[in-house]
Write an enzyme that holds these catalytic residues in place. Structure first.
Site, PDB file in Angstrom:
ATOM      1  N   HIS A 169      -7.600   8.567   3.003  1.00 34.07           N
ATOM      2  CA  HIS A 169      -8.436   8.093   1.892  1.00 34.07           C
ATOM      3  C   HIS A 169      -9.853   8.671   1.946  1.00 34.07           C
ATOM      4  O   HIS A 169     -10.436   9.000   0.922  1.00 34.07           O
ATOM      5  CB  HIS A 169      -8.548   6.568   1.931  1.00 34.07           C
ATOM      6  CG  HIS A 169      -7.343   5.856   1.406  1.00 34.07           C
ATOM      7  ND1 HIS A 169      -6.838   6.078   0.142  1.00 34.07           N
ATOM      8  CD2 HIS A 169      -6.539   4.923   1.969  1.00 34.07           C
ATOM      9  CE1 HIS A 169      -5.777   5.306  -0.048  1.00 34.07           C
ATOM     10  NE2 HIS A 169      -5.570   4.605   1.043  1.00 34.07           N
ATOM     11  N   HIS A 214       4.166   4.552   2.674  1.00 39.30           N
ATOM     12  CA  HIS A 214       4.038   5.421   1.491  1.00 39.30           C
ATOM     13  C   HIS A 214       3.540   6.765   1.979  1.00 39.30           C
ATOM     14  O   HIS A 214       3.181   6.894   3.155  1.00 39.30           O
ATOM     15  CB  HIS A 214       3.063   4.843   0.449  1.00 39.30           C
ATOM     16  CG  HIS A 214       1.739   4.456   1.052  1.00 39.30           C
ATOM     17  ND1 HIS A 214       0.801   5.382   1.419  1.00 39.30           N
ATOM     18  CD2 HIS A 214       1.230   3.248   1.406  1.00 39.30           C
ATOM     19  CE1 HIS A 214      -0.233   4.760   1.958  1.00 39.30           C
ATOM     20  NE2 HIS A 214       0.004   3.471   1.977  1.00 39.30           N
ATOM     21  N   ASN A 218      -0.677  -4.190  -3.867  1.00 37.66           N
ATOM     22  CA  ASN A 218      -1.595  -4.834  -2.918  1.00 37.66           C
ATOM     23  C   ASN A 218      -2.267  -6.050  -3.561  1.00 37.66           C
ATOM     24  O   ASN A 218      -2.550  -7.044  -2.901  1.00 37.66           O
ATOM     25  CB  ASN A 218      -2.677  -3.848  -2.480  1.00 37.66           C
ATOM     26  CG  ASN A 218      -2.149  -2.794  -1.519  1.00 37.66           C
ATOM     27  OD1 ASN A 218      -1.044  -2.936  -0.980  1.00 37.66           O
ATOM     28  ND2 ASN A 218      -2.919  -1.743  -1.308  1.00 37.66           N
ATOM     29  N   THR A 244       0.353   0.011   0.182  1.00 35.03           N
ATOM     30  CA  THR A 244       0.592  -0.473   1.536  1.00 35.03           C
ATOM     31  C   THR A 244       1.433  -1.750   1.596  1.00 35.03           C
ATOM     32  O   THR A 244       2.346  -1.859   2.405  1.00 35.03           O
ATOM     33  CB  THR A 244      -0.759  -0.703   2.229  1.00 35.03           C
ATOM     34  OG1 THR A 244      -1.395   0.568   2.342  1.00 35.03           O
ATOM     35  CG2 THR A 244      -0.598  -1.314   3.608  1.00 35.03           C
ATOM     36  N   LYS A 247      -3.895  -3.458   9.705  1.00 32.82           N
ATOM     37  CA  LYS A 247      -4.224  -4.191   8.468  1.00 32.82           C
ATOM     38  C   LYS A 247      -3.457  -5.507   8.460  1.00 32.82           C
ATOM     39  O   LYS A 247      -2.277  -5.535   8.820  1.00 32.82           O
ATOM     40  CB  LYS A 247      -3.787  -3.389   7.235  1.00 32.82           C
ATOM     41  CG  LYS A 247      -4.485  -2.064   7.055  1.00 32.82           C
ATOM     42  CD  LYS A 247      -3.968  -1.365   5.809  1.00 32.82           C
ATOM     43  CE  LYS A 247      -4.598   0.018   5.687  1.00 32.82           C
ATOM     44  NZ  LYS A 247      -4.031   0.774   4.550  1.00 32.82           N
ATOM     45  N   ASP A 248      -4.087  -6.553   7.944  1.00 31.27           N
ATOM     46  CA  ASP A 248      -3.405  -7.854   7.876  1.00 31.27           C
ATOM     47  C   ASP A 248      -2.124  -7.764   7.054  1.00 31.27           C
ATOM     48  O   ASP A 248      -1.080  -8.296   7.436  1.00 31.27           O
ATOM     49  CB  ASP A 248      -4.359  -8.941   7.337  1.00 31.27           C
ATOM     50  CG  ASP A 248      -5.045  -8.586   6.018  1.00 31.27           C
ATOM     51  OD1 ASP A 248      -4.617  -7.624   5.339  1.00 31.27           O
ATOM     52  OD2 ASP A 248      -6.020  -9.278   5.656  1.00 31.27           O
ATOM     53  N   ARG A 249      -2.174  -7.087   5.895  1.00 31.26           N
ATOM     54  CA  ARG A 249      -0.995  -7.066   5.025  1.00 31.26           C
ATOM     55  C   ARG A 249       0.190  -6.365   5.685  1.00 31.26           C
ATOM     56  O   ARG A 249       1.347  -6.679   5.412  1.00 31.26           O
ATOM     57  CB  ARG A 249      -1.317  -6.447   3.669  1.00 31.26           C
ATOM     58  CG  ARG A 249      -1.911  -5.050   3.668  1.00 31.26           C
ATOM     59  CD  ARG A 249      -2.302  -4.669   2.231  1.00 31.26           C
ATOM     60  NE  ARG A 249      -2.948  -3.368   2.111  1.00 31.26           N
ATOM     61  CZ  ARG A 249      -4.254  -3.155   2.270  1.00 31.26           C
ATOM     62  NH1 ARG A 249      -5.059  -4.156   2.604  1.00 31.26           N
ATOM     63  NH2 ARG A 249      -4.774  -1.947   2.118  1.00 31.26           N
ATOM     64  N   HIS A 271      -3.041   7.152  -2.890  1.00 27.71           N
ATOM     65  CA  HIS A 271      -1.599   7.179  -3.146  1.00 27.71           C
ATOM     66  C   HIS A 271      -1.336   6.116  -4.184  1.00 27.71           C
ATOM     67  O   HIS A 271      -2.270   5.621  -4.793  1.00 27.71           O
ATOM     68  CB  HIS A 271      -0.845   6.927  -1.839  1.00 27.71           C
ATOM     69  CG  HIS A 271      -1.424   5.766  -1.090  1.00 27.71           C
ATOM     70  ND1 HIS A 271      -1.103   4.453  -1.376  1.00 27.71           N
ATOM     71  CD2 HIS A 271      -2.382   5.699  -0.130  1.00 27.71           C
ATOM     72  CE1 HIS A 271      -1.809   3.649  -0.596  1.00 27.71           C
ATOM     73  NE2 HIS A 271      -2.599   4.366   0.165  1.00 27.71           N
ATOM     74  N   ASP A 305       0.781   4.236   8.598  1.00 32.14           N
ATOM     75  CA  ASP A 305       0.316   4.082   7.221  1.00 32.14           C
ATOM     76  C   ASP A 305      -0.072   5.444   6.620  1.00 32.14           C
ATOM     77  O   ASP A 305      -0.893   6.160   7.183  1.00 32.14           O
ATOM     78  CB  ASP A 305      -0.900   3.128   7.236  1.00 32.14           C
ATOM     79  CG  ASP A 305      -1.155   2.456   5.910  1.00 32.14           C
ATOM     80  OD1 ASP A 305      -1.186   3.154   4.892  1.00 32.14           O
ATOM     81  OD2 ASP A 305      -1.340   1.226   5.922  1.00 32.14           O
TER      82      ASP A 305
HETATM   83 ZN    ZN Z   1      -0.737   2.139   3.250  1.00 35.01          ZN
END
Ligand code: ZN
Length: 541
Positions: free
Chosen positions: A287, A329, A93, A72, A154-156, A475, A33
């Site tokens: 981040h 990304h 997202n 993401t 991450k879940d997503r 981002h 990520d």
């Molecule tokens: Zn991401």
């Protein structure tokens, strides 16, 4: 059975003709990520572990998440579906759905908002929003004996890489790994969760700072209370959120992936299997601390070593596997450090282009009619929604007026498009680096999910206007620092090559499908198979 022409380096070195190698039995698809092409290029010569090994394969240093909404969820959704967000439906997202069956109209990409109790920040995790088939789904529909496992920070990421038919789907959930509501916890995952519970309860010492990262130590003040550019300290006890920026997060994600690979004996049967992994610590480091400090340097080195251990385990298992590694990304450093380092035009947006200012300018200050996806945010970047209670001529006029007002703020805003204008566009014909801004935005627009207006900030304009204690860099822009990602394919024994011309992350799925002889109708996808054979053969159909 179809075999693929993969040139074995040992054979080539001996001067013999190319040997045919059988199809891989395990595809390992890894997303790191926020691992931008810029980070890859900065560190690629310094990697000594897994990321050095992967550079012995096919290196596409100019991969593109081609769309404008470089977040993401959309990014992960391109990797194993072969389609842009406009076709996957994963345009961001979060988006706004005024028809959502609850007071909260913000919708999270990986939730089922119709499930009882689901909220955008406390979602009932689901694959329902993904409108495209993943590689794993295609493999299982082709042969139900194929096993598909997705593990992520991450879940997503797990949802968008795995998709609907995933056998095991696990993600970091603030202190432990969680799965879909109807699933059981295997003993191997439970054991790792028990160990993580102990780690979180007791905290962790400061991670070591590799020697080569020491020159990066240089504090930069972002706010009166927060500075970046210093090595990470210890993790205090009972602070699971702090684990996100620690190397232990990626290590734990890979540990779950490894255990499940063993449990399910992935790659040991005649049908091919898929392991999808997304490693999130790089994104959280970016981040929280930016991309150019000792924090990111240490993360890059830790990632390299964690991947090394993971690949060594796969080697020891004796399975025939192929690895693909890319990112969802890219990223961009904190504005304050960039300004201190020869980039004086690196700025943050101000409230002058904020939602409040817009609603006031439209004479709707008291009863705002425009909103962005996040009800707590004032920043207009990406989708801007007009309340559906305003209809007809009045609606058209408000959208046109808002567009004019935003376009006039050209010190901070690069372009403003209407959703309908983007939906009417044709697919681009040039490679992704040559796409217009409208083409980039059109690749992540959706009739039912996008805003009435899509607003793109100027390059080097951070949408985090006033950073607090948390995120200082991000981002999500249509600019190449957020779009460019490495795409690496590697198989033990493969002859490597580097391809400097751009390819897209939507090319990954058909490229991997070809390696296992899985048919994918070209009309269903946006990407193309890319040849991984350095010689005269081709790995594409
Ligand atoms: Zn991401």
């Amino acid at each position: 059975m179809k075999t693929l022409l993969f040139f074995i380096s040992a054979v080539a070195l001996s001067g013999a003709a190319a040997a045919e190698t059988p199809q891989p039995k395990l595809i390992v698809a890894i997303s790191v990520d926020q691992f931008s092409a810029d980070l890859f290029n900065e560190y690629r010569a310094r990697f000594t572990g897994g990321l050095k090994t992967l550079q012995q394969g096919a290196v596409f240093a100019n991969g593109f998440q081609s769309h404008a909404a470089t977040e993401t969820c959309p990014g992960h959704a391109t990797i194993l579906t072969g389609v842009h967000p406009t076709r996957s439906g994963i345009i961001a997202n979060y988006w706004v759905d005024y028809n959502a069956p609850r007071p909260e109209k913000q919708v999270y990409c990986a939730e089922d908002e119709t499930a009882k109790g689901s909220l955008p920040d406390k979602p009932v995790v689901s694959t329902v929003h993904l409108k495209a088939k993943t590689l794993g789904e295609r493999m299982k529909r082709f042969n139900p004996a194929s096993r598909v496992i997705a593990v992520a920070g991450k879940d997503r990421a797990a949802v968008m890489m795995g998709g609907e038919l995933t056998d095991e789907m696990w993600w970091w959930d603030n202190g432990k790994f969680s799965t879909l509501t109807d699933r059981k916890t295997p003993a191997s995952v439970q054991k790792i969760n028990d160990e993580l519970a102990e780690t979180v309860a007791s905290g962790l010492p400061a991670p070591p700072l590799p020697n080569l990262c020491r020159p990066f130590v240089a504090p930069v003040s972002v706010t009166a209370k927060k500075s970046v550019g210093t090595p990470l300290g210890p993790l205090p006890p009972k602070t699971p959120k702090g684990m996100r920026v620690r190397p232990e997060l990626d290590q734990a994600t890979l540990a779950i992936a490894t255990r499940l690979t063993d449990d399910y004996q992935l790659g040991h049967r005649s049908t091919p299997d898929l392991l999808a992994v997304s490693l999130s610590a790089t994104d959280y480091v970016g981040h929280n601390f930016g991309t150019a400090g000792p924090e990111m340097c240490a993360q890059m080195m830790a990632l390299d070593q964690a991947l090394d251990a993971f690949l060594k385990h796969l080697d020891a298992s004796g399975v025939s596997y192929v690895v693909m590694l890319t990112a969802d990304h890219g990223g961009h450093d904190v504005a304050e450090r960039n300004r201190a380092r020869a980039i004086p035009d690196d700025l943050r947006v101000t409230a002058a282009v904020g939602l409040k200012a817009l609603n006031e300018a439209m004479d709707y200050g008291k009863n705002p009619v425009f909103r962005v996806d996040d009800p707590k945010s004032d920043t207009i970047a990406g989708d801007l929604y007009l309340n559906p209670s305003i209809k007809g001529k009045k609606r058209r006029k408000l959208i046109a007026d808002a567009r004019r007002w935003l376009t006039g703020k050209n010190d901070m805003i690069a372009a403003v498009f209407t959703r309908d204008q983007l939906l009417a566009m044709r697919a681009p014909t040039l490679p992704p680096e040559a796409w217009s801004l409208a083409e980039r935005a059109a690749a992540s627009v959706h009739a039912a999910r996008s805003g009435d207006l899509i607003v793109l900030l100027k390059p080097r304009m951070s949408p985090i206007g006033a950073p607090g204690e948390g995120y200082v860099a991000t981002h999500g822009s249509p600019w190449d620092y957020d779009r460019r990602v490495p795409i690496l394919f590697w198989r033990p024994g493969m002859i490597g090559f580097e391809q400097p011309n751009s390819i897209e992350t939507v090319d990954i799925m058909p490229t991997l499908a070809a390696l296992i002889g899985l048919p994918v109708p070209t009309v269903e996808i946006d990407g193309k198979c890319r040849d991984l054979d350095a010689g005269p053969g081709s790995t594409c159909p």
